[in-house]
Design an enzyme around this catalytic site. Structure first.
Site, PDB file in Angstrom:
ATOM      1  N   CYS A   2       0.889  -1.171   0.000  1.00  0.00           N
ATOM      2  CA  CYS A   2       0.000   0.000   0.000  1.00  0.00           C
ATOM      3  C   CYS A   2       0.915   1.205   0.000  1.00  0.00           C
ATOM      4  CB  CYS A   2      -0.909   0.002   1.219  1.00  0.00           C
ATOM      5  SG  CYS A   2      -1.923   1.494   1.325  1.00  0.00           S
ATOM      6  N   CYS A  24      -0.686   4.282   2.256  1.00  0.00           N
ATOM      7  CA  CYS A  24      -0.780   4.204   3.720  1.00  0.00           C
ATOM      8  C   CYS A  24      -0.362   2.812   4.157  1.00  0.00           C
ATOM      9  CB  CYS A  24      -2.154   4.620   4.242  1.00  0.00           C
ATOM     10  SG  CYS A  24      -3.589   3.893   3.423  1.00  0.00           S
ATOM     11  N   SER A  25      -1.319   1.970   4.537  1.00  0.00           N
ATOM     12  CA  SER A  25      -0.924   0.663   5.070  1.00  0.00           C
ATOM     13  C   SER A  25      -2.034  -0.364   4.914  1.00  0.00           C
ATOM     14  CB  SER A  25      -0.585   0.795   6.553  1.00  0.00           C
ATOM     15  OG  SER A  25      -1.732   1.281   7.234  1.00  0.00           O
ATOM     16  N   CYS A  26      -2.859  -0.244   3.872  1.00  0.00           N
ATOM     17  CA  CYS A  26      -4.000  -1.148   3.703  1.00  0.00           C
ATOM     18  C   CYS A  26      -3.529  -2.599   3.679  1.00  0.00           C
ATOM     19  CB  CYS A  26      -4.742  -0.807   2.417  1.00  0.00           C
ATOM     20  SG  CYS A  26      -5.417   0.859   2.436  1.00  0.00           S
TER      21      CYS A  26
END
Lengths: 100, 95, 202
Positions: free
Chosen positions: C106, C109-111
């Site tokens: 991602c 962000c950090s999906c």
């Protein structure tokens, strides 16, 4: 120039650090607060991201992951009038004083 | 939007320099790709991030880009390598 | 009221740590949320581990019809095994084969498919991974110990929106006679992100 969160393909010579840290209590709390606030319909994930992306670039880059979340939660709660900046400042100062 | 995009359609990603929150990575803006599949319709994050209700929902497409198209000579893998990016339909024009 | 909060024995000092704990106190003191709600989510976050995703993969390895359902409608396929996804993120499963290798990142962000894998590892959220995975995936894979033949196509998946991606790794050879629960032991977190292959049987 891409925005500070838009990281794909930015030059980087560093190896990927695969060391894991154990979450501190406040990180668990931060993660959980987002969940609870979402459940109550008080914030959504798109707002959380927008609040993170609104951080000053230098702050975004130096902050840890949950520091970014924490900053965004504060931004959103104040913006929505759920908490005031003054009362957060006061409560934080009180905790600081207690933990001296 | 005209006719809804479908798998196999060639697209070009818009280059709009929007000031608000959006989920289109910089490295695919202006690039040509192919729709691989359509996930369905989801609330528009560009609305929800700023207090809106996210409606109307927007169709979310998985778009395939050739890595060499995205990065040019900087890409050191195989010619057939790809990057798959989920993109909302309002960022896509028919290519 | 304040005394009802559990003691924080391992308080991490720092500006943001202090402020988020102050925020929790204010929100609970005002009755916006309850301490129990926060603790409940903390507890549940601790329970989720990659073992859940591994069971899904093992089932797909032994049951072709299940695999087909998993690849086309992941939400209902994982529900068959009792896993309920959160309502606001879809799940998609991408299959690694002899011809194509997927890895997930991602960049924005950090999906991550937390419902099936638990919280993402720190490296998944790092700038180095977010910046490099999409532009030099083969170098990243080598760093993780996976050298792919040039004829294997690499497909990086950047999960930018409402879909979380789980990689279905290749079933290792030599596992033809293994039972499903033993197969699940071979399925590592990293293999479901796509930065590693599944473990070989001993």
């Amino acid at each position: 120039m891409p925005a500070v969160h838009d990281r794909g393909g930015l030059p980087c010579d560093e190896p990927i650090d695969r060391a894991e840290h154990e979450w501190a209590d406040w990180e668990h709390v931060t993660n959980a607060l987002v969940g609870v606030l979402r459940r109550h319909g008080l914030i959504n994930v798109d707002e959380l991201r927008r609040g993170i992306e609104a951080m000053a670039p230098a702050e975004y880059e130096s902050a840890s992951y949950y520091e970014r979340w924490s900053a965004s939660i504060e931004t959103l709660l104040v913006e929505k009038g759920i908490l005031s900046q003054a009362e957060i400042d006061a409560a934080a100062a009180m905790l600081d004083a207690r933990w001296g | 939007m005209g006719v809804a995009l479908r798998a196999g359609d060639m697209v070009i990603v818009r280059t709009a320099d929007v000031g608000h929150h959006h989920r289109t990575p910089w490295f695919v803006k202006g690039k040509a790709g192919t729709v691989r599949l359509v996930h369905g319709a989801f609330p528009n994050p560009e609305s929800r991030a700023h207090g809106g209700d996210g409606l109307p929902k927007r169709r979310l497409c998985q778009v395939e880009f050739r890595q060499t198209d995205v990065w040019g000579k900087r890409y050191r893998g195989a010619d057939a390598d790809v990057v798959l990016v989920d993109m909302f339909e309002h960022w896509l024009e028919r290519g | 009221m304040a005394d009802e909060h559990p003691p924080l024995e391992h308080v991490e000092r720092g500006l943001r740590a202090t402020r988020i704990l102050a925020i929790r106190r204010l929100l609970t003191d005002k009755g916006v949320i309850t301490v129990a709600e926060v603790d409940d989510i903390i507890e549940r976050a601790r329970e989720r581990t990659p073992a859940d995703g591994a069971k899904v993969v093992a089932r797909a390895w032994v049951d072709d019809a299940y695999k087909a359902r998993l690849l086309t409608n992941a939400r209902s396929a994982v529900a068959e095994l009792g896993y309920r996804l959160s309502h606001d993120a879809e799940l998609a499963v991408v299959e690694n084969t002899a011809d194509v290798h997927h890895l997930v990142v991602c960049t924005l962000c950090s999906c991550y498919p937390t419902s099936l894998l638990g919280p993402p590892p720190d490296w998944y959220k790092s700038f180095a991974y977010r910046q490099r995975a999409v532009v030099e995936p083969r170098a990243v894979l080598r760093e993780f110990g996976l050298a792919l033949a040039g004829r294997v196509r690499v497909a990086v998946v950047d999960s930018t929106a409402d879909v979380r991606y789980l990689v279905l790794p290749r079933r290792p050879s030599g596992t033809e006679n293994m039972a499903e629960d033993a197969l699940a032991e071979l399925v590592t977190r990293d293999s479901m992100i796509g930065v590693a292959a599944a473990r070989l049987p001993r």
